[in-house]
Design a protein around this motif. Structure first.
Motif, PDB file in Angstrom:
ATOM      1  N   UNK A  47       4.654   6.171  -8.883  1.00 28.92           N
ATOM      2  CA  UNK A  47       4.115   6.488 -10.200  1.00 28.92           C
ATOM      3  C   UNK A  47       3.867   5.174 -10.935  1.00 28.92           C
ATOM      4  N   UNK A  48       2.768   5.068 -11.636  1.00 29.36           N
ATOM      5  CA  UNK A  48       2.399   3.803 -12.281  1.00 29.36           C
ATOM      6  C   UNK A  48       3.407   3.376 -13.347  1.00 29.36           C
ATOM      7  N   UNK A  49       4.174   4.306 -13.879  1.00 28.97           N
ATOM      8  CA  UNK A  49       5.202   3.951 -14.861  1.00 28.97           C
ATOM      9  C   UNK A  49       6.398   3.255 -14.213  1.00 28.97           C
ATOM     10  N   UNK A 101       0.812  -1.218   0.000  1.00 27.41           N
ATOM     11  CA  UNK A 101       0.000   0.000   0.000  1.00 27.41           C
ATOM     12  C   UNK A 101       0.849   1.274   0.000  1.00 27.41           C
ATOM     13  N   UNK A 102       1.822   1.326   0.882  1.00 25.17           N
ATOM     14  CA  UNK A 102       2.560   2.573   1.084  1.00 25.17           C
ATOM     15  C   UNK A 102       3.725   2.760   0.125  1.00 25.17           C
ATOM     16  N   UNK A 103       4.234   1.693  -0.445  1.00 27.59           N
ATOM     17  CA  UNK A 103       5.390   1.834  -1.331  1.00 27.59           C
ATOM     18  C   UNK A 103       4.996   1.597  -2.784  1.00 27.59           C
ATOM     19  N   UNK A 104       4.488   0.413  -3.076  1.00 25.23           N
ATOM     20  CA  UNK A 104       4.202   0.065  -4.473  1.00 25.23           C
ATOM     21  C   UNK A 104       3.087   0.940  -5.044  1.00 25.23           C
ATOM     22  N   UNK A 148       6.130  -1.535 -12.919  1.00 27.40           N
ATOM     23  CA  UNK A 148       6.557  -2.731 -13.661  1.00 27.40           C
ATOM     24  C   UNK A 148       8.080  -2.899 -13.685  1.00 27.40           C
ATOM     25  N   UNK A 149       8.868  -1.859 -14.000  1.00 29.12           N
ATOM     26  CA  UNK A 149      10.323  -2.057 -13.950  1.00 29.12           C
ATOM     27  C   UNK A 149      10.834  -2.416 -12.557  1.00 29.12           C
ATOM     28  N   UNK A 150      10.225  -1.864 -11.519  1.00 30.78           N
ATOM     29  CA  UNK A 150      10.662  -2.171 -10.158  1.00 30.78           C
ATOM     30  C   UNK A 150      10.333  -3.615  -9.780  1.00 30.78           C
ATOM     31  N   UNK A 151       9.170  -4.098 -10.193  1.00 29.93           N
ATOM     32  CA  UNK A 151       8.796  -5.482  -9.885  1.00 29.93           C
ATOM     33  C   UNK A 151       9.684  -6.449 -10.664  1.00 29.93           C
TER      34      UNK A 151
END
Length: 131
Positions: free
Chosen positions: A92-94, A85-88, A97-100
């Motif tokens: 920003x939605x962009x 909730x607080x981090x992911x 995906x790269x972070x995951x």
């Protein structure tokens, strides 16, 4: 070539491509990718530690096993909920995906690296203890 080595090289290539591309193109996600690579390192260490602890409680009394999993879930679920909730979802939605992708690749990479650096060859270890 072993499956383990193929996964290792794919994970390493993914990490190098994702982080390298973001630094070369000076993308704003570059520092997040480095942070999430270290999050993946922490998750890999956590995975190895929990698996080791589970192996150690085999054969123990059922109440100890229940206590272990209660503590594990009691600490893990609130942290996972906070992180999601607080981090992911606050990012920003962009960036999500790269972070995951970076986190997953680093979990695979570091898990395999630690497995190669610290092999669990119990047969050789017990032979060394007997000598």
């Amino acid at each position: 070539m072993k499956k383990k080595m193929i996964i290792l090289f794919i994970a390493l290539a993914t990490l190098l491509i994702m982080i390298g591309k973001s630094f070369i193109l000076n993308e704003s996600v570059k520092y997040y990718l480095v942070i999430f690579m270290f999050v993946g390192l922490g998750l890999a260490l956590l995975r190895i530690g929990v698996n080791t602890a589970i192996k150690k409680i085999k054969g123990k009394h059922i109440s100890l096993k229940i206590l272990f999993f209660a503590v594990l879930l009691g600490l893990g679920l609130p942290f996972q909920n906070w992180f999601r909730k607080s981090v992911i979802f606050a990012m920003d939605s962009d960036y999500i995906l790269p972070c995951i992708i970076t986190t997953a690749a680093s979990v695979f990479f570091f898990t395999i690296i630690f497995g190669l650096l610290f092999p669990k060859d119990h047969k050789n270890h017990t032979k060394k203890l007997e000598q």
